[in-house]
Structures are given as structure tokens and as C-alpha cells.
Design an enzyme around this catalytic site. Sequence first.
Site, short mmCIF file in Angstrom:
data_model
loop_
_atom_site.label_atom_id
_atom_site.label_comp_id
_atom_site.label_asym_id
_atom_site.label_seq_id
_atom_site.Cartn_x
_atom_site.Cartn_y
_atom_site.Cartn_z
N HIS A 1 -39.15 40.34 -0.67
CA HIS A 1 -38.80 39.17 -1.33
C HIS A 1 -39.45 38.11 -0.68
O HIS A 1 -39.37 36.78 -0.87
CB HIS A 1 -37.14 39.00 -0.76
CG HIS A 1 -36.46 37.93 -1.74
ND1 HIS A 1 -36.45 37.91 -2.99
CD2 HIS A 1 -36.02 36.74 -1.29
CE1 HIS A 1 -35.63 36.89 -3.52
NE2 HIS A 1 -35.46 36.11 -2.37
N SER B 1 -37.05 33.05 -6.14
CA SER B 1 -35.77 33.56 -5.77
C SER B 1 -34.54 33.07 -6.81
O SER B 1 -34.86 32.95 -8.07
CB SER B 1 -35.38 33.33 -4.38
OG SER B 1 -34.17 34.17 -4.12
#
Length: 708
Positions: free
Chosen positions: A679, A561
Site C-alpha cells: 500500500h 487509497s
Amino acid sequence: MFVKPALLAALLITATTQSALALDYPSAARQPVVNTYHGVAVTDDYQWLEDGDSAATRKWVAGENALSRQWLDAVPGRAALHTQINALITSNSNAYFDLVERGGVWFAMKRQPPKQQPLLVTLSNPDDLASEKVVLDPNTLSADGTVTIDFYMPSNDGGKVAVSLSEKGSEDGTLHVFDTATGKDSGDRVPRAAYPTGGGTVAWDSNGSGLYYTRYPAPGERAEADIHFYQQVYFHALGTDARKDRYEAGKDFPRIAETRLSASRDGRYLAVMVANGDGGDAALYFKNTAGGGWRKLAADADGVKNAVFGEDGYLYLLSRAAAPRGKVLRLDLRKPDLAHAQTVMAQGEGTIDHFVVGKGRLYVAELVGGPSQLLEVDLRTKAQRVLPTPAVSGVDDLAVDARGRVLAHVTSYLNPMAWYSVDDNTLNKTALAVTSAADYGDSEIVREFATSKDGTQIPLNILKRKGTKLDGSNPTLLYGYGGYGVSMTPFFSAASRVWLARGGVYVIANIRGGGEFGEAWHLAGNLTHKQTVFDDFIASAQYLEKAGYTSPQKLAIMGGSNGGLLMGAALTQRPDLYRAVVSSVGIYDMLRVELDPNGAFNVTEFGSVKDPAQFAALYAYSPLHHVKDGTAYPSILMLTGDHDGRVNPAHSRKMIARLQAANPSGNPVLLRTSASSGHGMGTALSELIDQVTDQYAFLMHELGMAIE
């Protein structure tokens, strides 16, 4: 187009042979597009890869996946490594997290390997596992284990529980309501209650007849581009059509609001924290449901970051106003006014992370540079004492029941997580404790410090086997994040045991951009100061080499991320320092990130190309724009998910295409795209194990470690 599997297997016998290979990557045509910012023309050769639905993009992704799968599956010992990692992870006993007590019942999420998704359960108390009852098992809701619980909240009497469910890691949540005792679904369906942009929360009314929830615009209420923005608060009466739900608040919230609801235990008082984007300032709104509308108690500039209801008629606030490491304020619920707030805990040496209110006492998890300590604060005298916790550990959650009993969730790098009951200056382990086959009895964790470019001391948490020789020969994995004020706190990983068992060293760096030393530590790596984050990480790598832990040919780096951005910057700025890089769900094109579905939420952290100074800073480090043709880059594996609503998978596609075109070294540059995850939240256990196996197989092979 691809190397044949049999030939690839033969060529993968040794790391040195593999490193010399020039892989036949899928063709990614250069289609130059020029974007101009403040008079600066920037060419983007791979903008066409931003369209994830186009036939050309899908064909290219399929080709990349096929090549990556061939390469990874041909790594000698990968199958055995998968078996070992699977055994370690699934050997973990049941883990309980997100504890909430209501109506004398403890609710918890329960991770139960080998089940794909965590369950929602209840217990009569944390020391009686025999009292456990399953309220909802999401594994029964889909054949492939991809339906997950985003969050839950029980009613004030504990009789009902609201649950947000989503699929394939999308975090696109719909609220359901279940009867606690029977697990029966009420049939209520409240859509658009959660999404990756602003998240989602729920708070019940006083009698359990309805709930307040965060809601995104319905189709037609906003333009398509705004459908996952403008989060507001609505009220849903049980048994009614959600289309008729009552608007409560939010018309004056910012477009990039991230809204968190909470309620007093009796449901009479409500609080809403409204953050202006990821890591941005926050406003506080308050409502007495017995009468009166919503009141704004704190504006963005007032420094309030969190609000917690006590059982004593007060609202407690975490404030960073003139206190970057945090202080705790108290407001009387009968006449809440920030101007009359009492300070019950002044700023100290540590950084306040989170807290709960017990009977007459405040229990505070306070960061001390990464690890944390647990403080008990007497609310009458304000006297403080540190409660005993294991060395280099983290208190990553706290829970309290109606009687004031406090539980602390403690974990460390060497020991699995456990819930402890806080009793008279001692912590006593409850039955909610994890056991694991991953034994770190032969290992140790040491804290050392690297000196960054500007002289700042950067803590390094070094996990290694006892007696490791500092002769520069150790395969070492350096992990970092550095953003949003998120701190790298101690964690236990069963899978990391495979790394240490093969002579590896694992290092977690507490670099700036995080919150390990308070808001000043965060802001030092924020906006136009982002380069500081990369300087800290590079200095950490250099320290590990100078101290004799490793060498450039034995050093790998990893992040995800915002940590993926860190990986992109580290490998483009100092490709000579590392042998291999693993980057997951990363951000790499800093000039177009704010155009992504979630991009506007990141402007408070990274800045905007609309601002000349911020554009200059973004362009100066944007990884995609600093890939140079002819540069010998390290071996690279990037991972992304089709359903990622937080970071656009296009970043990984564009970065990999650019690196493959530029890199003459022969080191593999691979992209792994998952069709069943996003994610990371809600990823099925089997997919998670596959991902971890691929990461370690890649790193071990490229660092020349014996896998079998």
C-alpha cells in the site's frame, strides 16, 4: 497484442500525436456475473479478476505491466527526469521521525538516502548528531531492501527495544527484541503482532522483562476468513516460546478492532484504545499492573479518541463528546473514572489533532483548516498561548522526555521538516533538521477557497512560482483525499520541484471527509454523505479553471487509497474537467469492497451493502459501476502493489479493464502493478523513485509539458 517499443517511441514525440493513439490493450474477457442487492441486479463483467492467483489474471497483469512499461519508458525525457528526481530525493539530508525518549536516550527512525529503508538509531540528545548510534539497519537484512521496520518501542529504561519487521510492504509484522547498546538480537520472535487490518503496537512491563503486544489469531484459533481480525492483547516474557504467551485482553473486542497500546513511563499503568474499524468509535481499557485486572474506562459512545500518560500521575484523554473539534480531559491514575474527569482544555476554534504533556503544561497541535498551530496550555490556570510556527505549516508530531522537554516536528510546503525544541514561548531548531537541494525560494503558497455545491467553502493550498500568470495556461495538479477524518496537512516534497520548475502549479484541497475542521467535517463526507467529498473536489477543479490557474486541457488530478476512490468518482462523474488522472492503490468497486481482506474495517467509513440506504448511496457513486461505454475519458494511470493488505489490488484490475473496454478517446489507460510493494508503507526507496518518475512522466507528457 502490444505496440512495438520502436513504433511507440516514434509516436510519442508529441502529446497530441500520442493522445490520438488507440493502444492495443491485453484482452480482458467479459464474463458477466450477476449479484443482487435488495432486489437490484448488478452485473459484474470482471469479477474473475478478483482472483489474483489465477493463471488468467496473472497473464493479464503481466500484459498490462508490459504495455505500461513500454509506454512510460518511451516518453521522451523520462530517463533524464528519473535522474533529476533521484538526485532531488537522495539529496535530502538525513531525516529523523518517530522520536521516543526512554532512560535518557532518544530513539528515532532515520531516513538516510540513498539507503532503501529507514534505520533505527539512538542519540544522547537532539542537538548532538555525533552521539548517534545505529541499533538496527534493516537494509542489511535483505539484498533488495524490502525488509522494513513497521514500528518500534524501547523498554522503560531504554536498554532494550522491540521492533516489528515485515517484507515487501506487506506490513505482516513479527516482533524482534534488540539490545540498545550493542544492537544484538535477543532471539525472541513474536509472530502475528502486526497486519494492515488493525495495525500493531507494543508496551513494555515495568522492569523490561517482557512486553504487552497486539496479537492476531494463530492458525486454528479462528476460521481462515478471520485470521487477520479479532486483534487481542497478549504478554510475552523475554526468552520464552511465543506460543506460550499469556492472554491479557480482547475477547470482548469487536471483530474489526484496531488496538493501540500505551504505558506510563514507569510501566505501572497500561491503556488500550480499541477503535471499531477505520475511523470508528473507540473504547478505552486500563490496567494497573501492581494489582487488579483490566477495566473499561470509556465505551464507544463516550467520544474518547486518544489517551496519553502524563508524568504527573494523570491520564489525559482527547474527547469529542459534545465537542466535535475536541477537548482534553484528565483522569487521576489512582482512581480513574470518566465520570470524574476534569476538563483541562475546552473545545476551541481549532481542531485538536494530537498533544503531549510537559511539566505543568499541555502542548497541543491544533488544526486550523489544514495547517496547524502549536498551543501551550497551563494545566493549573488553563491559560493558553499560541507558540510561533512558520506560516502555512504543520506540527505533525510531538515528543517529550522524562524532564518535560518538548520537541515539535514542523514542516511546510516550502521548507523541509525539522524538529524544534520548545523553550520559553519560542521554537528553536535542533540538529534534527532536513536540508534539500529542492529550493522553493522562487515559490509561494497561497490559501484560496472554492465554493462547493451546497455553498461550503473549501480551502485550497496552492503551491506555485511567484509571478505565475492566471491566464488559464498553467499545467495544474490537484490532489485530494477526503476520508476517515484524515487531514491533508502541509508537507515538503523534493520531487514536486520538477513540477514547478516546468511551470506547473500544485494544489492540495482540504475537502470534507477529512478532519481539518473537526469531526463534523469528517461526518459531512462519511457513509451516505460520501458524495459531498466528490462535490467538494469537483468544485475545487472548477474554481481553479474559473480563477485562471488552468483549463480542462491543462488540469490533472491525483490521489491514493481513499483518494483513489476520489479519483474514480471524479473521473466518472466529470470526465470533461481533467486531461489526466493518476490514481494509486485505489478503491473502485464499492459494492464488493467489504468482502476484501481489509474490507470489513472500511464499513464504518463507507457503509455496507447489507443496509438498504447505504447500498443505495454506494451504488450511486461506485466508480466501477459508473463507467459508461463510449465516454471520452481522460488519460489514466493507476498504480497498485501485489502485497497491498489495505486495499485489494483487484479494484485497480477491474477498474482498468472496464475503462479500457469503454473508452473510445484514444487517451492511454494504463495499469502499473509492483511486485515488490504494497500500500506504500515499507516501499524501498528505489521503487518509490521509479513510481514518482512514472507518475510525473505520464502527467507531463499528457499535459504537453516540456520534460527535458
